[in-house]
Design a protein around this motif. Structure first.
Motif: not given
Length: 290
Positions: A50-76
């Protein structure tokens, strides 16, 4: 160039497949950690596209949330108290996450800096590259605990189907040729290759249904396995094309150079992003997992 790339793929697979088999058999937190890393890296790669299209996402929130989801699934899946908490609170957590994302956009993005695109890419990357790999955990641990060959082969079934499908599509397309499957998205893929891929994927079903699954105590009708293999072989190729569409938009061949001979995480898992949730849904439909 194509032959050297194939050699790199074979060497990487020779090392990675036994390691993956051992990791999936072990299950638990080591496997969750790897899936979380895959989710985070895939999300980062999508942000980089996306950055190649000059679209700058919220990297910290997005990457941290993505990494957290498998953890929540396993806990559940592994703890009843955690499952109750996730069931009760996930809609509120999702709402607060969206509020945080929009608040960030308001603070950090000027109207001219594509705030809508930034918000959309952040949310999509988490759902696509973060949430879909969590089905690794669902398939492996919904019905099987640690150190389980049954859980291992239930997960390896879609993995092997997709690997064989990709290989058969590549060699079938080269040998037969013919009309292109999606020339504007992936010029190298042919319709004959796509058909060869589905046939190759379906041929995996009898191997698992007649030998592998019975050996680990799983009695799954062959017709169900054929249906699952046909479905994920077909739609897995759609997943491949979907990721190619993103790369075509920004003019790159691979999402990154992380994996020798394979490109990036998105390149390696594009078909599995579609295949894993479909397999999990079919397993539940057929009563294979609870």
């Amino acid at each position: 160039m194509a032959d050297s790339n194939l050699v790199r793929r074979v060497v990487f697979a020779a090392v990675a497949i036994p390691l993956a088999l051992g990791l999936v058999w072990l299950g638990g937190w080591p496997m969750v950690a790897v899936v979380a890393l895959v989710s985070a890296l895939g999300t980062r790669e999508l942000f980089d596209l996306a950055r190649r299209q000059d679209i700058h996402a919220m990297r910290l929130l997005g990457i941290a949330t993505a990494g957290l989801l498998p953890v929540l699934v396993y806990l559940a899946l592994s703890r009843t108290d955690a499952r109750a908490a996730v069931d009760a609170w996930w809609p509120y957590a999702a709402a607060l996450w969206i509020i945080a994302l929009l608040t960030w956009a308001l603070i950090a993005r000027h109207p001219a800096s594509k705030p809508l695109a930034a918000v959309a890419v952040t949310a999509f990357a988490v759902l696509y590259a973060g949430a879909l790999p969590a089905f690794f955990i669902d398939i492996r641990h919904s019905a099987h605990g640690l150190r389980s060959f049954g859980g291992t082969w239930l997960l390896f079934f879609p993995l092997v189907v997709i690997w064989i499908c990709d290989t058969a599509a590549m060699f079938g397309g080269r040998a037969i040729g013919g009309p292109k499957l999606a020339p504007t998205v992936s010029p190298g893929k042919t319709r004959s290759g796509a058909v060869a891929g589905v046939l190759g994927g379906v041929l995996v079903a009898p191997i698992f249904g007649l030998w592998i699954f019975p050996a680990v105590g799983l009695d799954i009708p062959l017709g169900q396995l054929v249906a699952i293999a046909a479905l994920i072989s077909t739609l897995g190729q759609v997943g491949d094309l979907a990721e190619s569409l993103f790369k075509r938009e920004v003019g790159v061949k691979d999402s990154s150079t992380l994996i020798p001979g394979h490109g990036g995480v998105l390149d390696r898992f594009d078909s599995l992003y579609f295949a894993l949730p479909l397999t999990a849904a079919c397993y539940r439909l057929f009563g294979i997992i609870g």
